[in-house]
Design a protein around this motif. Structure first.
Motif, PDB file in Angstrom:
ATOM      1  N   HIS A  43     -36.136  -9.445  -0.573  1.00 56.81           N
ATOM      2  CA  HIS A  43     -37.524  -9.451   0.461  1.00 56.81           C
ATOM      3  C   HIS A  43     -38.239  -8.802  -0.164  1.00 56.81           C
ATOM      4  O   HIS A  43     -38.193  -7.432   0.239  1.00 56.81           O
ATOM      5  N   TYR A  45     -40.886  -8.181   2.588  1.00 58.39           N
ATOM      6  CA  TYR A  45     -40.964  -7.779   3.777  1.00 58.39           C
ATOM      7  C   TYR A  45     -38.754  -6.981   4.728  1.00 58.39           C
ATOM      8  O   TYR A  45     -38.438  -7.219   5.432  1.00 58.39           O
ATOM      9  N   PHE A  48     -35.759  -2.617   5.177  1.00 54.91           N
ATOM     10  CA  PHE A  48     -34.665  -2.411   6.816  1.00 54.91           C
ATOM     11  C   PHE A  48     -34.401  -2.479   6.148  1.00 54.91           C
ATOM     12  O   PHE A  48     -32.312  -2.218   6.570  1.00 54.91           O
ATOM     13  N   CYS A  92     -33.613  -5.811  13.334  1.00 59.57           N
ATOM     14  CA  CYS A  92     -35.190  -7.070  12.937  1.00 59.57           C
ATOM     15  C   CYS A  92     -33.759  -7.995  11.771  1.00 59.57           C
ATOM     16  O   CYS A  92     -33.714  -8.215  11.666  1.00 59.57           O
ATOM     17  N   TRP A  93     -34.895  -8.994  12.505  1.00 61.41           N
ATOM     18  CA  TRP A  93     -34.894 -10.828  12.178  1.00 61.41           C
ATOM     19  C   TRP A  93     -35.802 -11.242  10.632  1.00 61.41           C
ATOM     20  O   TRP A  93     -36.776 -11.087  10.756  1.00 61.41           O
ATOM     21  N   MET A  94     -35.633 -11.361   9.871  1.00 59.62           N
ATOM     22  CA  MET A  94     -35.527 -11.245   9.183  1.00 59.62           C
ATOM     23  C   MET A  94     -35.617 -12.922   7.657  1.00 59.62           C
ATOM     24  O   MET A  94     -34.310 -13.223   7.267  1.00 59.62           O
ATOM     25  N   GLY A  95     -36.769 -13.479   7.833  1.00 57.99           N
ATOM     26  CA  GLY A  95     -36.561 -15.007   7.656  1.00 57.99           C
ATOM     27  C   GLY A  95     -35.647 -14.871   6.125  1.00 57.99           C
ATOM     28  O   GLY A  95     -36.403 -14.029   5.228  1.00 57.99           O
ATOM     29  N   SER A 132     -44.513  -3.868  21.458  1.00 56.04           N
ATOM     30  CA  SER A 132     -45.014  -4.192  21.223  1.00 56.04           C
ATOM     31  C   SER A 132     -45.777  -5.798  22.024  1.00 56.04           C
ATOM     32  O   SER A 132     -45.791  -5.152  22.735  1.00 56.04           O
ATOM     33  N   ARG A 134     -47.236 -10.043  23.330  1.00 55.24           N
ATOM     34  CA  ARG A 134     -46.263 -11.285  23.387  1.00 55.24           C
ATOM     35  C   ARG A 134     -47.918 -11.967  24.239  1.00 55.24           C
ATOM     36  O   ARG A 134     -48.667 -11.673  24.967  1.00 55.24           O
TER      37      ARG A 134
HETATM   38  C1  LIG Z   1     -37.940 -16.658  11.884  1.00 53.34           C
HETATM   39  C2  LIG Z   1     -38.261 -15.068  12.105  1.00 53.34           C
HETATM   40  C3  LIG Z   1     -39.187 -14.870  10.881  1.00 53.34           C
HETATM   41  C4  LIG Z   1     -39.165 -12.833  10.314  1.00 53.34           C
HETATM   42  N1  LIG Z   1     -39.145 -12.511   8.710  1.00 53.34           N
HETATM   43  C5  LIG Z   1     -38.881 -11.148   9.322  1.00 53.34           C
HETATM   44  C6  LIG Z   1     -39.332 -10.295   8.319  1.00 53.34           C
HETATM   45  O1  LIG Z   1     -39.293 -11.257   7.300  1.00 53.34           O
HETATM   46  N2  LIG Z   1     -39.734  -9.304   8.445  1.00 53.34           N
HETATM   47  C7  LIG Z   1     -39.503  -8.100   9.266  1.00 53.34           C
HETATM   48  O2  LIG Z   1     -40.079  -7.286   9.274  1.00 53.34           O
HETATM   49  N3  LIG Z   1     -39.420  -8.979  10.600  1.00 53.34           N
HETATM   50  C8  LIG Z   1     -39.367 -10.520  10.577  1.00 53.34           C
HETATM   51  N4  LIG Z   1     -39.791 -11.281  11.487  1.00 53.34           N
HETATM   52  C9  LIG Z   1     -39.708  -9.672  12.957  1.00 53.34           C
HETATM   53  C10 LIG Z   1     -40.593 -10.766  13.674  1.00 53.34           C
HETATM   54  O3  LIG Z   1     -41.853 -10.001  13.139  1.00 53.34           O
HETATM   55  C11 LIG Z   1     -40.945  -9.879  14.742  1.00 53.34           C
HETATM   56  O4  LIG Z   1     -40.025 -10.020  16.048  1.00 53.34           O
HETATM   57  C12 LIG Z   1     -42.413  -9.931  15.999  1.00 53.34           C
HETATM   58  O5  LIG Z   1     -43.644  -9.451  15.031  1.00 53.34           O
HETATM   59  C13 LIG Z   1     -42.650  -9.443  17.200  1.00 53.34           C
HETATM   60  O6  LIG Z   1     -42.155  -7.916  17.509  1.00 53.34           O
HETATM   61  P1  LIG Z   1     -40.743  -7.714  18.435  1.00 53.34           P
HETATM   62  O7  LIG Z   1     -39.585  -8.946  18.009  1.00 53.34           O
HETATM   63  O8  LIG Z   1     -40.369  -6.137  17.558  1.00 53.34           O
HETATM   64  O9  LIG Z   1     -41.321  -7.214  19.349  1.00 53.34           O
HETATM   65  C14 LIG Z   1     -39.049 -12.028  11.422  1.00 53.34           C
HETATM   66  C15 LIG Z   1     -38.874 -12.842  13.618  1.00 53.34           C
HETATM   67  C16 LIG Z   1     -38.572 -14.186  12.903  1.00 53.34           C
HETATM   68  C17 LIG Z   1     -37.848 -15.441  14.234  1.00 53.34           C
END
Ligand SMILES: Cc1cc2nc3c(=O)[nH]c(=O)nc-3n(C[C@H](O)[C@H](O)[C@H](O)COP(=O)(O)O)c2cc1C
Length: 146
Positions: A43, A45, A48, A92-95, A132, A134
């Motif tokens: 991945h 990105y 983590f 952390c959500w990683m798509g 962060s 919004r």
């Molecule tokens: C569908 C989706 C995919 C994401 N993919 C990644 C990712 O690949 N790597 C990462 O570091 N963060 C990822 N994120 C996290 C977002 O970057 C993060 O939620 C956004 O920058 C806002 O930051 P916060 O949630 O800390 O406020 C993803 C979030 C979502 C909802």
């Protein structure tokens, strides 16, 4: 990380709403360091995943619901993130879905062809507080009509 905390997160995911209550989701809890490193290497990105002690891989199952197999696991994931936050964990959500590496991850984790990997969630105790931002409510909310 304590098993009880992970179980609480999974229970929060389990109780998410789902279309027709089909629950088209599955969660793979990955603790193994080598597997986490492999996921992280796949991945671009996803650094983590090698750093955090637990990764939860969220799957969607089109056989259980052909229309909502992506929405429902996403809702469940958000529940999971909130439960993690409430217990002092960072995530952390990683798509993953529709990325070039989704198939590689499926092979690594023995995920059958029909299922999809929606995302990977890294979980751990945060060693920093981050900020962060919004968009303003005034920009994203309308009343009665757009
Ligand atoms: C569908 C989706 C995919 C994401 N993919 C990644 C990712 O690949 N790597 C990462 O570091 N963060 C990822 N994120 C996290 C977002 O970057 C993060 O939620 C956004 O920058 C806002 O930051 P916060 O949630 O800390 O406020 C993803 C979030 C979502 C909802």
């Amino acid at each position: 990380m304590e098993d009880e905390k992970i179980t609480k997160c999974l229970e929060a995911a389990q109780w998410a709403p789902s279309a027709s209550n089909r629950q088209p989701w599955h969660f793979i809890v990955v603790r193994d360091e080598r597997t986490r490193k492999k996921l992280s290497d796949m991945h671009p990105y996803g650094r983590f995943m090698r750093e955090s002690p637990v990764v939860i891989v969220v799957l969607g199952d089109p056989k259980k619901h052909p229309k909502y197999y992506l929405y429902d696991p996403s809702i469940a994931t958000q529940n999971l993130l909130l439960a993690a936050h409430a217990q002092g964990l960072g995530t952390c959500w990683m798509g993953v879905i529709n990325t070039p590496f989704e198939e590689d991850m499926k092979r690594l984790l023995n995920v059958p062809e029909r299922m999809r990997i929606v995302c990977c969630i890294s979980m751990g105790y945060p060693d920093e507080t981050s900020t962060s931002d919004r968009r303003e409510l005034a920009e994203i909310v309308s009343y009665e009509k757009l």
